[in-house]
Scaffold this active site. Sequence first.
Site, PDB file in Angstrom:
ATOM      1  N   ASP A 170       2.918  -4.831   8.186  1.00 57.17           N
ATOM      2  CA  ASP A 170       1.689  -4.066   8.051  1.00 57.17           C
ATOM      3  C   ASP A 170       0.532  -5.064   8.132  1.00 57.17           C
ATOM      4  O   ASP A 170       0.225  -5.766   7.167  1.00 57.17           O
ATOM      5  CB  ASP A 170       1.708  -3.320   6.713  1.00 57.17           C
ATOM      6  N   HIS A 196       0.872  -1.176   0.000  1.00 55.97           N
ATOM      7  CA  HIS A 196       0.000   0.000   0.000  1.00 55.97           C
ATOM      8  C   HIS A 196       0.914   1.232   0.000  1.00 55.97           C
ATOM      9  O   HIS A 196       2.018   1.180   0.538  1.00 55.97           O
ATOM     10  CB  HIS A 196      -0.824  -0.051   1.295  1.00 55.97           C
ATOM     11  N   LYS A 243     -10.544  -1.140  10.288  1.00 55.22           N
ATOM     12  CA  LYS A 243     -10.600  -2.372   9.484  1.00 55.22           C
ATOM     13  C   LYS A 243     -10.875  -3.573  10.383  1.00 55.22           C
ATOM     14  O   LYS A 243     -10.813  -4.719   9.946  1.00 55.22           O
ATOM     15  CB  LYS A 243      -9.296  -2.546   8.705  1.00 55.22           C
ATOM     16  N   CYS A 285      -4.637   2.414  -3.707  1.00 51.61           N
ATOM     17  CA  CYS A 285      -3.402   2.934  -3.112  1.00 51.61           C
ATOM     18  C   CYS A 285      -2.236   1.994  -3.354  1.00 51.61           C
ATOM     19  O   CYS A 285      -1.350   1.847  -2.492  1.00 51.61           O
ATOM     20  CB  CYS A 285      -3.563   3.193  -1.610  1.00 51.61           C
TER      21      CYS A 285
END
Length: 422
Positions: free
Chosen positions: A201, A124, A227, A367
């Site tokens: 991540d 991302h 999320k 992204c």
Amino acid sequence: LASLDVAAIRAQFPILGTSVNGRPLTYLDSAASTQQPESVIAAVSDYHRLHHANIHRGVYQLSQTSTRMYEEARVVVADFLNAAEPAECLFTRGATESINLVASSWGGGFLNPGDEILISNLEHHSNIVPWQMVAQSRGAVIKVIPIDDAGDIDLDAYRRLLSPRTRMVAVNQVSNALGTINPVGEMIREAHAVGALVLVDGAQWVAHGATDVQALDADFYVFSGHKIYGPTGIGVLYGKRALLDAMPPYQGGGDMIERVTFAETTYAPLPNKFEAGTPYISGAVGLAAAIGWVRSVGLDRIGAHEQRLLCHATERLQAIPGLEIKGTARRKSGALSWVMVDPPIATLDVGAGLDLRGICVRTGHHCCQPLMDRLGVSSTARASVGVYNSLEDVDRLADTLIEMVEEERVKAARSGRGGAGL
Ligand code: PMP
């Protein structure tokens, strides 16, 4: 593993009872943001209604209560990640800020000219740009771990890139654009063998399976509240104490100091050193409630349910002629990307057409422009599932896509563009 009672789960999400364009909402964009259950909404609301005060500095009871709620949220996060201690879990605005904090503080403090940072082709932008910024200022070099055509990381290439010059490997556990699950455990072991640190991540993982930062031996681990069925604007940075202790502060201000004079300032110990200013207290409270809710449903059951949905979606979409799935990695979680090639339908039109029928999917580059470049497309449509999705949601998506393809064929035939056999 008992299967989920999806109807009972859905009943806990008020938004899922609403309509869009006169159609019941079919929400297939949980990789962007999950919806929030009543218990999270109530926890945030109760905080605002009954417990709000600034934390840490008040001697009065209300401030002590809000302080306790904020610090208890940290304990919940630490337990969720299996961190060695709560002070290793910092509240941030989200995964993006967590990565920026590490890139800026650790990178700014410890990177030297010629040092190498490895990031994958699946990242991302939030796990690319902060590294580019610090690499530029420190004279460090970014190397990209390639992927194969299926969207899997090329582990042999990764091993070849690792060297004593490698200082940091920053990689996502799950790709938001393709759903690829990356072998982060193995990647961490190999990075540590050359003395490099690893930032994972976990934005697209934490809501889909259990996380144990100590078993992984991750040096840094980041995720966002929105999320995992929690609020936006709150996130977490986990870091090993020795690393966080050695790192310089990210921002200066109130709450992060021990003693300030005009001549010199000394900093507070963890976690305050990295939490300058009044934090998003109700966000932390909401995140803790969300984690509690996810755990009460059970991450194993959530993961198994979502795998069934993903398999069904893959089968249904694969069967649509002219639809091309992007990313067929060995192990995937929750997200499915595709393009419509025959007849060609722009992904923006796919998204708008689905929206007319009440179906929310994401369209664009997600992204991940370098990943789109690698795949040879400018955008994809992406459906992503959460605990509240049903097989019917997936069928509604597939049936609608079939209708759209049919409509496009008829249009093409009418306008004399040939149109596949009509
Ligand atoms: N990493 C990944 C893999 C993501 O999917 C996202 C959000 N799309 C982020 C980082 C950034 O998260 P946030 O916008 O919440 O900071």
